[in-house]
Design an enzyme around this catalytic site. Structure first.
Site, PDB file in Angstrom:
ATOM      1  N   ASP A 107       7.586  16.391  10.933  1.00  0.00           N
ATOM      2  CA  ASP A 107       7.296  16.181   9.516  1.00  0.00           C
ATOM      3  C   ASP A 107       5.777  16.159   9.304  1.00  0.00           C
ATOM      4  O   ASP A 107       5.258  15.299   8.609  1.00  0.00           O
ATOM      5  CB  ASP A 107       7.949  14.883   9.035  1.00  0.00           C
ATOM      6  CG  ASP A 107       8.045  14.804   7.513  1.00  0.00           C
ATOM      7  OD1 ASP A 107       7.910  15.854   6.851  1.00  0.00           O
ATOM      8  OD2 ASP A 107       8.225  13.691   6.980  1.00  0.00           O
ATOM      9  N   ILE A 127       0.820  -1.221   0.000  1.00  0.00           N
ATOM     10  CA  ILE A 127       0.000   0.000   0.000  1.00  0.00           C
ATOM     11  C   ILE A 127       0.848   1.264   0.000  1.00  0.00           C
ATOM     12  O   ILE A 127       0.332   2.358  -0.165  1.00  0.00           O
ATOM     13  CB  ILE A 127      -1.014   0.039   1.172  1.00  0.00           C
ATOM     14  CG1 ILE A 127      -0.321  -0.165   2.521  1.00  0.00           C
ATOM     15  CG2 ILE A 127      -2.103  -0.995   0.975  1.00  0.00           C
ATOM     16  CD1 ILE A 127      -1.254   0.026   3.710  1.00  0.00           C
ATOM     17  N   GLY A 128       2.152   1.114   0.185  1.00  0.00           N
ATOM     18  CA  GLY A 128       3.001   2.301   0.168  1.00  0.00           C
ATOM     19  C   GLY A 128       4.463   1.940   0.085  1.00  0.00           C
ATOM     20  O   GLY A 128       4.862   0.817   0.406  1.00  0.00           O
ATOM     21  N   GLY A 188       8.503   3.745   0.704  1.00  0.00           N
ATOM     22  CA  GLY A 188       9.272   4.898   1.168  1.00  0.00           C
ATOM     23  C   GLY A 188      10.745   4.552   1.177  1.00  0.00           C
ATOM     24  O   GLY A 188      11.140   3.484   0.701  1.00  0.00           O
ATOM     25  N   VAL A 206       5.306  -0.770   2.695  1.00  0.00           N
ATOM     26  CA  VAL A 206       4.240  -1.014   3.658  1.00  0.00           C
ATOM     27  C   VAL A 206       3.227  -1.927   2.984  1.00  0.00           C
ATOM     28  O   VAL A 206       2.766  -1.636   1.883  1.00  0.00           O
ATOM     29  CB  VAL A 206       3.565   0.295   4.113  1.00  0.00           C
ATOM     30  CG1 VAL A 206       2.408   0.003   5.058  1.00  0.00           C
ATOM     31  CG2 VAL A 206       4.576   1.212   4.780  1.00  0.00           C
ATOM     32  N   LYS A 235       4.975  -2.426   8.096  1.00  0.00           N
ATOM     33  CA  LYS A 235       6.120  -1.739   7.523  1.00  0.00           C
ATOM     34  C   LYS A 235       7.253  -2.753   7.452  1.00  0.00           C
ATOM     35  O   LYS A 235       7.674  -3.287   8.473  1.00  0.00           O
ATOM     36  CB  LYS A 235       6.489  -0.564   8.426  1.00  0.00           C
ATOM     37  CG  LYS A 235       7.165   0.584   7.730  1.00  0.00           C
ATOM     38  CD  LYS A 235       7.130   1.802   8.640  1.00  0.00           C
ATOM     39  CE  LYS A 235       7.810   2.991   8.016  1.00  0.00           C
ATOM     40  NZ  LYS A 235       7.626   4.206   8.821  1.00  0.00           N
TER      41      LYS A 235
HETATM   42  C1  6Z5 Z   1      -1.949   3.084   5.839  1.00  0.00           C
HETATM   43  C2  6Z5 Z   1      -4.096   2.958   2.910  1.00  0.00           C
HETATM   44  C3  6Z5 Z   1      -3.288   4.107   0.955  1.00  0.00           C
HETATM   45  C4  6Z5 Z   1      -2.275   4.655   1.691  1.00  0.00           C
HETATM   46  C5  6Z5 Z   1      -2.150   4.358   3.053  1.00  0.00           C
HETATM   47  C6  6Z5 Z   1       2.361   3.405   7.122  1.00  0.00           C
HETATM   48  C7  6Z5 Z   1       1.936   1.529   8.671  1.00  0.00           C
HETATM   49  C8  6Z5 Z   1       1.593   3.495   3.489  1.00  0.00           C
HETATM   50  C9  6Z5 Z   1       1.326   5.735   3.263  1.00  0.00           C
HETATM   51  C10 6Z5 Z   1       1.842   5.540   4.527  1.00  0.00           C
HETATM   52  C11 6Z5 Z   1       1.020   7.042   2.840  1.00  0.00           C
HETATM   53  C12 6Z5 Z   1       0.152   2.898   7.557  1.00  0.00           C
HETATM   54  C13 6Z5 Z   1      -1.128   2.583   8.003  1.00  0.00           C
HETATM   55  N1  6Z5 Z   1      -2.170   2.672   7.137  1.00  0.00           N
HETATM   56  N2  6Z5 Z   1      -0.701   3.409   5.401  1.00  0.00           N
HETATM   57  C14 6Z5 Z   1       0.316   3.296   6.244  1.00  0.00           C
HETATM   58  N3  6Z5 Z   1      -3.021   3.171   5.024  1.00  0.00           N
HETATM   59  C15 6Z5 Z   1      -3.072   3.502   3.673  1.00  0.00           C
HETATM   60  C16 6Z5 Z   1      -4.206   3.254   1.566  1.00  0.00           C
HETATM   61  N4  6Z5 Z   1       1.632   3.590   6.000  1.00  0.00           N
HETATM   62  C17 6Z5 Z   1       1.486   2.913   8.244  1.00  0.00           C
HETATM   63  C18 6Z5 Z   1       1.479   3.867   9.411  1.00  0.00           C
HETATM   64  O1  6Z5 Z   1       3.585   3.624   7.201  1.00  0.00           O
HETATM   65  C19 6Z5 Z   1       2.161   4.093   4.733  1.00  0.00           C
HETATM   66  C20 6Z5 Z   1       1.196   4.462   2.619  1.00  0.00           C
HETATM   67  C21 6Z5 Z   1       1.217   8.122   3.718  1.00  0.00           C
HETATM   68  C22 6Z5 Z   1       1.720   7.885   4.994  1.00  0.00           C
HETATM   69  C23 6Z5 Z   1       2.041   6.573   5.417  1.00  0.00           C
HETATM   70  O2  6Z5 Z   1       0.525   7.280   1.596  1.00  0.00           O
END
Ligand code: 6Z5
Length: 257
Positions: free
Chosen positions: A136, A25-26, A28, A33, A48
């Site tokens: 941040d 989903i992400g 960095g 993630v 993560k």
């Molecule tokens: C989500 C669901 C799209 C984006 C994020 C984290 C573990 C991942 C992203 C993040 C971002 C977290 C929890 N829930 N993302 C998370 N949901 C999500 C759909 N990320 C944790 C806290 O590190 C990442 C994507 C912005 C900030 C953090 O786009």
């Protein structure tokens, strides 16, 4: 699905702990993630996945997250440390980040904005009470759950402050308080508050208060502290933004009393 069927299934999804790892989903600098689902309860979490050989050291983040227990801050559930990888199991915010939400749906009405900003302030105030500065704060790090509740994320740059003064420049330029790059030391909590002002502006207008074609131009605008609020922003909300985005908060307070 009964587990005997899973056993004979040709598709084997990777597992870690009692969780099944699903899609990414992400991404960095630290790694990726992934979404994960508890095998028995079906509860979804965000994991993560950090490469131990990479540059990102999650020690500070883990230490900070363990001290935080607030409804509007992403929770850290579990850490699994293996030879090559560190897995941080965290709360999953299913609606993604505020930056993308605003891009997709546009600015919020002030009723919604107030609810969201109140939750955000509550989360940041809680951190400051524990001497933790996020450093941040930006719309991208404000995650939203299924009910659009704020879940503050990404404490990778966070810091605890001793004697209130900070020295290193951290954060993202459009959200950076002028004193952070102007003076050699600045007030940590104050810098977070400036970023909150930028986020509030963004929530109610869908834009950033300071914009320019290049970094130099952006610096100049932030240092002047000049921004315009569109006509549709209410008088009350304008006042809040103007009270947050001030260049010299100390003298401002004096002139108000
Ligand atoms: C989500 C669901 C799209 C984006 C994020 C984290 C573990 C991942 C992203 C993040 C971002 C977290 C929890 N829930 N993302 C998370 N949901 C999500 C759909 N990320 C944790 C806290 O590190 C990442 C994507 C912005 C900030 C953090 O786009």
């Amino acid at each position: 699905m009964p587990h005997d069927l899973a056993a004979i299934s040709p598709v084997r999804e990777p597992r870690i702990g009692h969780y099944q790892l699903l899609q990414t989903i992400g991404e960095g600098t630290y790694g990726v993630v992934k979404l994960a689902r508890h095998i028995i309860t079906g509860v979804e979490v965000a994991v993560k996945v950090i490469d131990r050989r990479g540059a990102y050291r999650p020690r500070r983040e883990v230490k900070t997250m363990k001290r935080l227990n607030h409804p509007n801050i992403v929770k850290l559930y579990q850490v699994i440390d293996t030879e090559y990888t560190i897995f941080l199991f965290m709360e999953h915010a299913s609606r993604g980040n505020l930056f993308r939400y605003l891009r997709r749906f546009g600015r919020m009405n002030e009723h919604e904005a107030q609810r969201m900003f109140r939750q955000l302030i509550s989360a940041v105030h809680y951190c400051h009470q524990k001497d933790i500065i996020h450093r941040d704060l930006k719309a991208e790090n404000v995650l939203l759950d299924a009910e659009l509740n704020v879940k503050l994320a990404d404490f990778g740059l966070s810091s605890t402050y001793v004697g209130r003064k900070m020295y290193t420049v951290r954060g993202s330029l459009p959200y950076l308080a002028p004193e952070v790059f102007l003076s050699e030391c600045y007030d940590g909590p104050g810098a977070d508050v400036w970023s909150l002002g930028v986020i509030l502006y963004e929530i109610v207008t869908g834009k950033w208060p300071f914009m320019a074609v290049d970094e130099t131009g952006l610096w100049r605008k932030i240092m002047r502290g000049e921004f315009q609020l569109p006509y549709f922003v209410s008088f009350l909300c304008k006042n809040v933004v103007k009270k947050i985005l001030v260049l010299t908060p100390e003298s401002e307070q004096l002139s108000n009393s």
